[in-house]
Design a protein around this motif. Structure first.
Motif, PDB file in Angstrom:
ATOM      1  N   GLY B  35     -13.168 -73.663  18.773  1.00  0.00           N
ATOM      2  CA  GLY B  35     -13.249 -74.054  20.184  1.00  0.00           C
ATOM      3  C   GLY B  35     -14.471 -73.461  20.862  1.00  0.00           C
ATOM      4  O   GLY B  35     -14.992 -74.016  21.832  1.00  0.00           O
ATOM      5  N   THR B  36     -14.936 -72.331  20.367  1.00  0.00           N
ATOM      6  CA  THR B  36     -16.137 -71.687  20.904  1.00  0.00           C
ATOM      7  C   THR B  36     -17.351 -72.310  20.226  1.00  0.00           C
ATOM      8  O   THR B  36     -17.492 -72.245  19.007  1.00  0.00           O
ATOM      9  CB  THR B  36     -16.089 -70.171  20.625  1.00  0.00           C
ATOM     10  OG1 THR B  36     -14.929 -69.637  21.259  1.00  0.00           O
ATOM     11  CG2 THR B  36     -17.323 -69.481  21.168  1.00  0.00           C
ATOM     12  N   ASN B  37     -18.212 -72.939  21.015  1.00  0.00           N
ATOM     13  CA  ASN B  37     -19.333 -73.693  20.462  1.00  0.00           C
ATOM     14  C   ASN B  37     -20.609 -72.868  20.389  1.00  0.00           C
ATOM     15  O   ASN B  37     -20.818 -71.962  21.195  1.00  0.00           O
ATOM     16  CB  ASN B  37     -19.617 -74.932  21.335  1.00  0.00           C
ATOM     17  CG  ASN B  37     -18.559 -76.006  21.141  1.00  0.00           C
ATOM     18  OD1 ASN B  37     -17.893 -76.040  20.115  1.00  0.00           O
ATOM     19  ND2 ASN B  37     -18.420 -76.879  22.126  1.00  0.00           N
ATOM     20  N   VAL B  38     -21.456 -73.239  19.455  1.00  0.00           N
ATOM     21  CA  VAL B  38     -22.832 -72.744  19.437  1.00  0.00           C
ATOM     22  C   VAL B  38     -23.700 -73.837  20.047  1.00  0.00           C
ATOM     23  O   VAL B  38     -23.708 -74.961  19.554  1.00  0.00           O
ATOM     24  CB  VAL B  38     -23.321 -72.447  18.003  1.00  0.00           C
ATOM     25  CG1 VAL B  38     -24.772 -71.973  18.022  1.00  0.00           C
ATOM     26  CG2 VAL B  38     -22.448 -71.402  17.340  1.00  0.00           C
ATOM     27  N   GLY B  39     -24.368 -73.500  21.137  1.00  0.00           N
ATOM     28  CA  GLY B  39     -25.225 -74.493  21.772  1.00  0.00           C
ATOM     29  C   GLY B  39     -26.666 -74.246  21.388  1.00  0.00           C
ATOM     30  O   GLY B  39     -27.163 -74.756  20.385  1.00  0.00           O
ATOM     31  N   CYS B  40     -27.342 -73.399  22.163  1.00  0.00           N
ATOM     32  CA  CYS B  40     -28.772 -73.181  21.955  1.00  0.00           C
ATOM     33  C   CYS B  40     -29.050 -72.132  20.900  1.00  0.00           C
ATOM     34  O   CYS B  40     -30.101 -72.114  20.300  1.00  0.00           O
ATOM     35  CB  CYS B  40     -29.429 -72.760  23.264  1.00  0.00           C
ATOM     36  SG  CYS B  40     -28.904 -71.126  23.846  1.00  0.00           S
ATOM     37  N   ASP B  41     -28.091 -71.192  20.712  1.00  0.00           N
ATOM     38  CA  ASP B  41     -28.274 -70.080  19.774  1.00  0.00           C
ATOM     39  C   ASP B  41     -29.422 -69.161  20.188  1.00  0.00           C
ATOM     40  O   ASP B  41     -29.986 -68.456  19.359  1.00  0.00           O
ATOM     41  CB  ASP B  41     -28.501 -70.626  18.351  1.00  0.00           C
ATOM     42  CG  ASP B  41     -28.108 -69.610  17.274  1.00  0.00           C
ATOM     43  OD1 ASP B  41     -27.473 -68.593  17.607  1.00  0.00           O
ATOM     44  OD2 ASP B  41     -28.440 -69.841  16.095  1.00  0.00           O
ATOM     45  N   THR B  42     -29.813 -69.194  21.454  1.00  0.00           N
ATOM     46  CA  THR B  42     -30.915 -68.341  21.919  1.00  0.00           C
ATOM     47  C   THR B  42     -30.561 -67.590  23.194  1.00  0.00           C
ATOM     48  O   THR B  42     -31.431 -67.238  23.979  1.00  0.00           O
ATOM     49  CB  THR B  42     -32.183 -69.172  22.194  1.00  0.00           C
ATOM     50  OG1 THR B  42     -31.839 -70.200  23.154  1.00  0.00           O
ATOM     51  CG2 THR B  42     -32.728 -69.834  20.949  1.00  0.00           C
ATOM     52  N   SER B  43     -29.281 -67.372  23.461  1.00  0.00           N
ATOM     53  CA  SER B  43     -28.805 -66.600  24.617  1.00  0.00           C
ATOM     54  C   SER B  43     -29.014 -67.310  25.943  1.00  0.00           C
ATOM     55  O   SER B  43     -28.902 -66.678  26.992  1.00  0.00           O
ATOM     56  CB  SER B  43     -29.471 -65.214  24.708  1.00  0.00           C
ATOM     57  OG  SER B  43     -29.728 -64.681  23.450  1.00  0.00           O
TER      58      SER B  43
END
Lengths: 285, 173
Positions: B35-43
């Protein structure tokens, strides 16, 4: 993005952290809140062999009233600084600016000491430390020493913290009610670095400026004080014309970078404009 | 490898982890909490936001070892009930994002809701301006934020009416 492999050490005291630095030398890197270091590690721009996590040293957190100064533990988070009643009362410029650092999640994890020790002149807090004339307390194998903000920021991402030292405390003088303050930050979105930022403090007496201090974010490899502007204002009338004239000198002696956000000449323009606005707000003119 | 001992959505986990394992990868790849997504991976984008000891954190910018000893809530731990996810068990913010259509593609929504939980814990009655600033750490590329703000306003009213803004995260400790 995944960092390169490293060994992880989590000391329980500053002495243990210093010992870990001694043991691992230039392989070691200190981890504070991680919001500058971890992104660099994920991009593999930094690949320390050993990460020394300062996150479980209780002595490094919190704000202490120490007479004429506030002693702020280096691992105090930005959010804790913003919310701290002592900081809000005695050093409101620090609370005001820290509330503009990054975004809420970054402020929940990022720390005052980490932001200063990272030494990024594009960060907001180094220029504020200059204006506040804060002192940094460093602990190493032979004990503690204190470095003034003016001597702390040495070069691009380089501070006076030695390879075997830990920044443990930031000591900030208390400022009385006579001081006005303002941080003007020009950036695109919350997460973006300031293209230029200006921190100003002004102490007024009988309609004149008794003392003005101006610090510049992202106008070179280190956070500068705008000394020409400060000098022009000492003892001058605190009116809009005088402040605007003094602000025209704000970029003197700086060396702003050109990058994809702005050219150097545009940064100089911003520094002058933001200095005028910050001085007007700080002096109530 | 270091050991960690962490409570996630009310369940205790004791695990060995590689130091470089990011918290978001621990949640998704080891525990299956996708459910917790990785979007940009850059904070930047905040899609991976979870609560660590009650405050919002970008789990892509935290090592799993740093979570040792903490209590974590992800979007999947927010609803009440037994975790079946029945709409009547949803958290008021989940209900409000649904009712106000505070999403379009939905990718940012888990992080947006977790940041909203953090915001309403600090400030149970935020102005529109305070909501927009309070969610600065979360980017949405679809909605223009308008209905997200409406959803947070609606949930804030709901929580105030229930009289328990401090109990937003539920009793998992």
């Amino acid at each position: 993005m995944i960092p390169a492999a490293f060994d992880y050490v989590r000391p329980a005291s500053v002495a243990e952290a210093v010992a870990a630095l001694g043991e691992h030398g230039d392989e070691a890197k200190l981890l504070a809140g991680g919001h500058s270091l971890l992104p660099l590690m994920k991009l593999r721009l930094a690949s320390p062999g050993v990460v020394v996590d300062l996150g479980r040293i209780p002595d490094l957190r919190g704000v202490r009233d120490d007479g004429d100064v506030l002693a702020i533990g280096a691992m105090t988070t930005h959010q804790a600084v913003v919310a701290d009643p002592l900081v809000r009362e005695h050093v409101p410029l620090l609370a005001h600016t820290t509330a503009m650092v990054g975004d809420p999640q970054v402020r929940n994890r990022g720390t005052l000491g980490g932001a200063l020790a990272h030494g990024d002149a594009a960060g907001d807090l180094p220029a504020v430390a200059q204006v506040l004339e804060a002192e940094m307390v460093l602990e190493g194998p032979s004990g503690r020493r204190t470095v003034a903000a003016a001597d702390f920021f040495v070069d691009y991402l380089t501070t006076a913290v030695g390879e075997d030292e830990v920044l443990v405390e930031v000591r900030v003088p208390k400022y009385g009610a006579g001081w006005g303050y303002r941080y003007e930050k020009f950036n695109r979105v919350a997460q973006a670095w300031a293209i230029v930022g200006v921190a100003a403090m002004v102490r007024r007496e009988n309609g004149t400026v008794a003392e003005a201090r101006v610090g510049l974010t992202n106008m070179g490899t280190v956070p500068y004080r705008a000394r020409a502007t400060e000098g022009a204002l000492a003892g001058a009338p605190a009116d809009a014309t005088t402040l605007a004239t003094a602000a025209e000198a704000a970029d003197q002696g700086t060396d702003p970078p050109s990058d994809l956000n702005a050219q150097a000449d545009y940064r100089r323009h911003l520094a002058r404009v933001l200095t005028r606005r910050a001085l007007e707000a700080a002096s109530g003119a | 490898m270091p050991d960690i001992d962490v409570r996630i959505n009310g369940i205790r986990y004791q695990d060995h982890v590689e130091p470089r394992l990011l918290l978001v990868h621990y949640l998704r790849d080891r525990l299956g909490l996708t459910g917790t997504n990785v979007g940009c991976d850059t904070s930047n984008c905040g899609a991976c936001t979870v609560l660590v000891d009650g405050t919002g954190a970008k789990s892509c910018t935290m090592l799993a070892v740093q979570a040792d000893g903490t209590e974590i809530t992800t979007i999947q731990g927010l609803a009440g009930g037994e975790g079946a996810g029945a709409p009547e068990d949803w958290h008021p913010l989940q209900k409000a994002f649904n009712a106000e259509h505070g999403l379009q593609c939905g990718y940012c929504t888990p992080g947006m809701i977790m940041s909203s939980v953090d915001l309403l814990q600090r400030n149970p009655d935020p102005t529109e301006d305070e909501i927009r600033h309070g969610l600065e750490g979360n980017l949405c590329r679809c909605t223009g934020y308008q209905n997200i703000v409406k959803a947070v306003q609606a949930a804030a009213g709901e929580l105030r009416a229930a009289g328990a803004p401090g109990a937003v995260v539920g009793g998992q400790s």
